[in-house]
Design an enzyme around this catalytic site. Structure first.
Site, PDB file in Angstrom:
ATOM      1  N   GLU A 116      10.080  16.237  14.202  1.00 50.29           N
ATOM      2  CA  GLU A 116      10.574  16.065  12.840  1.00 50.29           C
ATOM      3  C   GLU A 116       9.843  17.052  11.926  1.00 50.29           C
ATOM      4  O   GLU A 116       8.616  17.055  11.868  1.00 50.29           O
ATOM      5  CB  GLU A 116      10.292  14.631  12.387  1.00 50.29           C
ATOM      6  CG  GLU A 116      10.905  14.313  11.061  1.00 50.29           C
ATOM      7  CD  GLU A 116      10.645  12.876  10.635  1.00 50.29           C
ATOM      8  OE1 GLU A 116       9.491  12.428  10.741  1.00 50.29           O
ATOM      9  OE2 GLU A 116      11.595  12.224  10.186  1.00 50.29           O
ATOM     10  N   LYS A 129       0.869  -1.184   0.000  1.00 50.04           N
ATOM     11  CA  LYS A 129       0.000   0.000   0.000  1.00 50.04           C
ATOM     12  C   LYS A 129       0.905   1.234   0.000  1.00 50.04           C
ATOM     13  O   LYS A 129       1.495   1.580   1.021  1.00 50.04           O
ATOM     14  CB  LYS A 129      -0.876  -0.028   1.260  1.00 50.04           C
ATOM     15  CG  LYS A 129      -2.244   0.586   1.112  1.00 50.04           C
ATOM     16  CD  LYS A 129      -2.250   2.062   0.809  1.00 50.04           C
ATOM     17  CE  LYS A 129      -1.713   2.883   1.945  1.00 50.04           C
ATOM     18  NZ  LYS A 129      -1.536   4.312   1.622  1.00 50.04           N
ATOM     19  N   GLU A 163       9.834   1.455  10.453  1.00 53.04           N
ATOM     20  CA  GLU A 163      10.917   2.421  10.183  1.00 53.04           C
ATOM     21  C   GLU A 163      10.289   3.802  10.256  1.00 53.04           C
ATOM     22  O   GLU A 163       9.512   4.171   9.378  1.00 53.04           O
ATOM     23  CB  GLU A 163      11.494   2.190   8.781  1.00 53.04           C
ATOM     24  CG  GLU A 163      12.205   0.879   8.597  1.00 53.04           C
ATOM     25  CD  GLU A 163      13.510   0.795   9.348  1.00 53.04           C
ATOM     26  OE1 GLU A 163      13.923   1.791   9.975  1.00 53.04           O
ATOM     27  OE2 GLU A 163      14.107  -0.285   9.322  1.00 53.04           O
ATOM     28  N   CYS A 175      14.470  10.592   6.302  1.00 55.86           N
ATOM     29  CA  CYS A 175      14.326  10.357   7.739  1.00 55.86           C
ATOM     30  C   CYS A 175      15.661  10.385   8.472  1.00 55.86           C
ATOM     31  O   CYS A 175      15.713  10.719   9.643  1.00 55.86           O
ATOM     32  CB  CYS A 175      13.647   9.016   7.953  1.00 55.86           C
ATOM     33  SG  CYS A 175      14.477   7.721   7.043  1.00 55.86           S
TER      34      CYS A 175
END
Ligand code: NAD
Length: 489
Positions: free
Chosen positions: A392, A183, A259, A293
């Protein structure tokens, strides 16, 4: 730009097809804000069918045990990816806004080139071995240890490195003998639907072993965490969504592999020349507009060199070329969507409110009329506990933080819910290594050395994730462990 060969159909049970509702959603180029194509808007019924197909294909074919057939299929996929490499490059540039420069590296080429790593592991991995005998009531007992595929894997991916991350999940999941429902993120569906088309048209991978369900509805992806027919969910994305996936998976005690986000720090020790470090610190946060990331987004500078450090990093960032992702001199394109652009700009505003000094950038570039661009932005004098130093941002925004001594730098670097990556710079490699050993993250770079490779286990400490991607450790995430005791002669 050559015409995009984007696949509009999902792949379910071996068939490329439209959504059950007949609906589609737009795929938008973030650099031009233009619609580059439509994609089948997968429904809950489509996802249900995909999960059923993956379950049946895993349970009723010999895919999981026929290692040589799997290897052949993966080699066909490798060949197909090579053949389609230029189309895939154009797709990643158009839908993710990725600068073409980085498609020659991790975004496209590096991972396609490295795919034989997975096809080779298909047959070279030792799935069964014998442990040394043990004694039980005077009788020697033999123990066979087997590694078997987990079963049906639900794979959910983000938009920043869409092709790489789809391959980083589908590659090892298939090589180790699982079936997959992939997905992708709604912002970057073609990187997945085109992979689905290659699998359907160019490989002998049996129907149902790989299913691709693009959807504009996040709830369709959420079904993968909750459905009891899924054995493992592998997710790359934000920590907030990772928490949802973990919660959903708990209802069936599903295996999870996450992750997630990062807030990595570059530590500049006091014995290194700022001229060496500033270009690296400044340039890395601008790469793909900071949408990586593992990109260090905090830079910790010794108090005594702080003013000079901030000035030199600002100069490096000011020199970064950005704009049209198709221009090979640009390191930075747009962020992926209007929503993401607004989010990044609102973080910069929050930084200002919390006392940071905007040394460079801070807004939308006036010279670019279209596209979701954000200026390379350097925030200085950032409090290590400020929102911009803790959360973040996922944009080209670097936070400069002064520190007193090495212990202080280590404490600030570790002051985070994340633990994904980081960098240490010193004139003395041993000193840098000693600091690196004290940073609680899954990967670190000393003096600019690169850790990224398909055989390097990658993942995070703390809320940056659970498990490791790539490498043998990454392959083993997709395997169960079974022990069979047998009488020993
Ligand atoms: P996101 O979490 O918003 O979405 C990721 C994927 O999850 C998308 O496919 C989305 O449709 C799906 N999703 C959303 N809600 C869901 C739910 N409730 N259940 C299941 N699936 C759901 O992340 P994003 O904005 O697409 O990507 C950026 C994030 O990804 C950043 O936080 C970045 O750090 C992270 N990331 C991590 C790594 C890593 O390896 N650690 C790599 C790349 C990106």
């Amino acid at each position: 730009m050559s015409e995009l060969n984007g696949e509009s159909r999902n792949l379910i049970d071996g068939e490329l097809g439209d959504a059950s509702s007949g609906k589609t959603f737009d795929n938008i180029n973030p650099a031009t804000e233009e619609v580059i194509g439509q994609v089948a808007d997968g429904t809950q019924q489509d996802m249900d069918r995909a999960i059923a197909a993956a379950r049946r294909a895993f349970d009723e074919t010999d895919w999981s045990t026929n290692h040589t057939f799997r290897k052949k299929c993966l080699e066909q996929l490798n060949d197909a990816l090579k053949e389609a490499q230029e189309d895939l490059r154009q797709i990643v540039i158009a839908e993710a806004g990725s600068p073409i420069m980085i498609t020659y590296q991790v975004q496209v080429d590096n991972y396609i080139d490295a795919m034989p790593y997975w096809s080779d592991l298909t047959t070279s991995f030792e799935y069964e071995s014998r442990m040394s005998d043990v004694d039980f009531m005077g009788q020697p007992q033999g123990r066979i240890i087997r590694r078997e595929p987990v079963g049906v894997v639900g794979a959910i991916t983000p938009w920043n490195f869409p092709l790489y991350l789809n391959l980083a999940k589908v590659g090892p999941a298939l090589a180790s003998g699982n079936s997959v429902v992939l997905k992708p993120a709604p912002d970057t569906p073609f990187s997945a639907t085109n992979l689905g088309r290659l699998i359907a048209e160019k490989t002998d991978i049996p129907a149902g072993i790989v299913n691709v369900v693009a959807s504009s509805d996040h709830g369709v992806g959420a079904m993968l965490s909750r459905d009891p027919r899924i054995d493992l969910v592998t997710f790359t994305g934000s920590t907030a969504t990772g928490r949802n996936v973990m919660e959903g998976a708990s209802s069936t005690v599903k295996k999870i592999f996450l992750e997630l986000g990062g807030k990595s720090a570059t530590i500049v020790l006091d014995d290194i020349d700022m001229d060496t470090v500033a270009p690296m610190a400044g340039i890395s946060v601008c790469t793909h507009a900071g949408q990586g990331c593992a990109i260090p987004t905090r830079v910790l500078i010794p108090e005594k060199n702080y003013a000079e450090g901030v000035e030199k990093i600002a100069a490096a960032m000011a020199g970064v070329n950005y704009g049209d992702p198709l221009d090979p001199s640009n390191l930075m394109g747009p962020v992926v969507s209007k929503k993401q652009q607004e989010r990044v700009l609102s973080y910069i505003e929050k930084g200002r409110e919390e006392g940071a000094r905007v040394v460079l950038g801070g807004g939308r570039p006036a010279h670019l009329e279209k596209g979701f661009f954000v200026e390379p932005t350097l925030l200085a004098d950032v409090d290590p506990d400020a929102t911009v130093a803790q959360e973040e941002i996922f944009g080209p925004v670097l936070c400069a933080i002064p520190y007193k001594d090495d212990e202080d730098a280590i404490r600030i670097a570790n002051n985070s819910i994340y633990g994904l990556s980081g960098a240490v710079w010193s004139g003395d490699t041993d000193r840098a290594l000693s600091v690196a050993r004290q940073i609680r993250t899954g990967t670190l770079s000393v003096n600019g050395a690169q850790w990224f490779h398909i055989d390097t286990p990658f993942g995070g400490y703390r809320q940056s994730g659970v498990g490791r991607e790539n490498g043998v450790a990454g392959f083993e995430e997709y395997l169960e462990t079974k022990v069979i005791a047998v009488p020993s002669s």
